[in-house]
Motif scaffolding. Structure first.
Motif, short mmCIF file in Angstrom:
data_model
loop_
_atom_site.label_atom_id
_atom_site.label_comp_id
_atom_site.label_asym_id
_atom_site.label_seq_id
_atom_site.Cartn_x
_atom_site.Cartn_y
_atom_site.Cartn_z
N THR A 163 0.66 -0.56 -0.36
CA THR A 163 0.15 0.20 -0.20
C THR A 163 1.10 0.93 -0.16
O THR A 163 0.74 2.05 -0.77
N LYS A 185 4.76 -4.78 -6.42
CA LYS A 185 6.62 -4.15 -5.72
C LYS A 185 7.32 -4.81 -6.40
O LYS A 185 8.44 -3.46 -6.15
N GLN A 191 -0.82 -17.34 -1.25
CA GLN A 191 -1.24 -16.77 0.11
C GLN A 191 -2.55 -16.47 -0.22
O GLN A 191 -2.65 -15.69 -0.93
P1 UTP Z 1 5.82 -4.54 4.11
O1 UTP Z 1 5.34 -4.45 6.52
O2 UTP Z 1 6.05 -4.48 3.97
O3 UTP Z 1 4.18 -4.87 4.01
O4 UTP Z 1 5.72 -6.80 4.21
P2 UTP Z 1 3.07 -5.25 2.51
O5 UTP Z 1 1.24 -5.01 2.99
O6 UTP Z 1 4.12 -5.71 1.95
O7 UTP Z 1 3.45 -3.21 2.17
P3 UTP Z 1 2.70 -1.85 2.93
O8 UTP Z 1 3.22 -1.64 4.19
O9 UTP Z 1 1.04 -2.62 2.57
O10 UTP Z 1 3.03 -0.64 1.83
C1 UTP Z 1 6.56 -7.58 4.58
C2 UTP Z 1 6.83 -8.49 3.99
O11 UTP Z 1 6.27 -10.21 3.87
C3 UTP Z 1 5.35 -9.93 2.47
C4 UTP Z 1 5.55 -8.93 1.48
O12 UTP Z 1 5.48 -9.29 -0.03
C5 UTP Z 1 6.50 -8.04 2.08
O13 UTP Z 1 7.16 -8.69 1.33
N1 UTP Z 1 3.78 -10.41 2.94
C6 UTP Z 1 3.38 -9.37 4.33
C7 UTP Z 1 3.25 -11.19 2.66
O14 UTP Z 1 3.63 -11.63 1.66
N2 UTP Z 1 1.80 -11.06 3.26
C8 UTP Z 1 1.44 -10.69 3.74
O15 UTP Z 1 0.12 -10.84 4.15
C9 UTP Z 1 2.30 -9.83 4.50
#
Ligand code: UTP
Length: 294
Positions: free
Chosen positions: A16, A27, A104
């Motif tokens: 996000t 990303k 997931q």
């Molecule tokens: P982040 O804390 O960066 O969360 O996750 P996010 O959702 O990817 O990004 P924001 O905060 O919304 O911008 C850290 C890592 O954990 C993975 C993300 O893809 C990232 O590599 N992740 C996070 C998952 O695989 N599953 C999840 O449910 C949450």
């Protein structure tokens, strides 16, 4: 003791912080010049000796699967046109390792994403690398390789850590540990504290998106209670793991490039471009000119 052959890369998050682009472009697929972030992450795991890599995806992230698949028509085109360098560049990601994908179903946090890897990991140690972050050590040794070496010597899980500024402490998981006397940069972990206030932090060493874990983490993740936002955090499980077995932290001398954050993403592109012989001189001239106008 089993060698480290497997890596798990969670890449299912919504991202996000990078909206709107992350609505349709994961990303992890954003380019650092011309190479997606995830390729750098996978190359690091391969350098540490991993042959099998599991990437955790979610809906809308199929472009990652396509990227690591062959593209016969394009390959044929490039071959016919004699574009050897371009051909090599598209073949490289398909030859790195055995790359597997799993979804997931619900974004229930990093801990839940890691739990998806239980079958794949089996009874072996494994590397966990966050798919949106590149980490490099100053001397060029893959950070995952440093973790694998520390694991081989101490036979316990290892977390990569790096010092962070006082004002940044409250954004990270911070380790509480004691230095291992005969091993530079290795700490015996007492516990972990999630996002402490700087005055309460046991150190300034922050967890930095690379872990070498053992399969006993899965029972702890499976029984973890959802934390804030209903997400399963990995820190809680790591803290419980540290309470039940010898566990270590390895201090990294290097830099983390968090592509999941807008400013860091821009900086990463500039820094990587400055290392490229084909871009360095022209970019340097441009930056100097730009700075003189600021
Ligand atoms: P982040 O804390 O960066 O969360 O996750 P996010 O959702 O990817 O990004 P924001 O905060 O919304 O911008 C850290 C890592 O954990 C993975 C993300 O893809 C990232 O590599 N992740 C996070 C998952 O695989 N599953 C999840 O449910 C949450």
């Amino acid at each position: 003791m089993k060698p480290v052959r497997k890596a798990v890369i969670p890449a299912a998050g919504f991202g996000t912080r990078l909206l709107p682009v992350s609505k349709t472009i994961p990303k992890e697929m954003l380019p650092i010049i011309d190479t997606p972030v995830i390729q750098h992450v996978i190359e690091e795991a391969v350098e540490a000796g991993c042959e099998d890599i599991l990437v955790i995806l979610s809906r809308g992230k199929e472009s990652l699967e396509d990227y690591f698949d062959r593209s016969f028509e394009l390959e044929e085109q490039l071959k016919v046109k004699g574009k050897t360098e371009a051909l090599e560049s598209i073949l490289r990601p398909t030859r790195l390792a055995h790359i597997h994908f799993i979804r997931q179903q619900e974004m229930r946090g990093l801990g839940d994403a890691v739990l998806m890897a239980r079958q794949f990991v089996g009874d072996e140690p494994f590397l966990l690398l966050l798919g949106d972050t590149i980490v490099r050590s100053n001397d060029g040794t893959a950070v995952s390789k440093l973790l694998a070496d520390t694991y081989a010597r101490n036979e316990g899980p290892v977390i990569a850590v790096e010092p962070v500024a006082r004002e940044a402490i409250s954004r990270y998981g911070i380790v509480d540990g004691t230095e291992v006397s005969d091993q530079a940069d290795v700490y015996r972990l007492k516990t972990l504290v999630e996002k402490p206030a700087p005055e309460e932090a046991p150190s300034n060493l922050a967890v930095c998106s690379r872990y070498l874990l053992t399969p006993d983490i899965f029972d702890l993740l499976a029984t973890a209670k959802p934390g804030k936002n209903g997400e399963i955090q990995i820190t809680d499980a790591l803290r419980r793991l540290a309470a039940q077995r010898a566990m270590f932290a390895r201090r990294i001398h290097g830099r983390r490039y968090d592509a999941g954050n807008k400013l860091e993403f821009v900086k990463t592109n500039i820094l990587f471009a400055l290392e490229r012989p084909d871009l360095r001189d022209k970019l340097t001239a441009f930056l100097k000119e730009l700075v003189s106008t600021l």
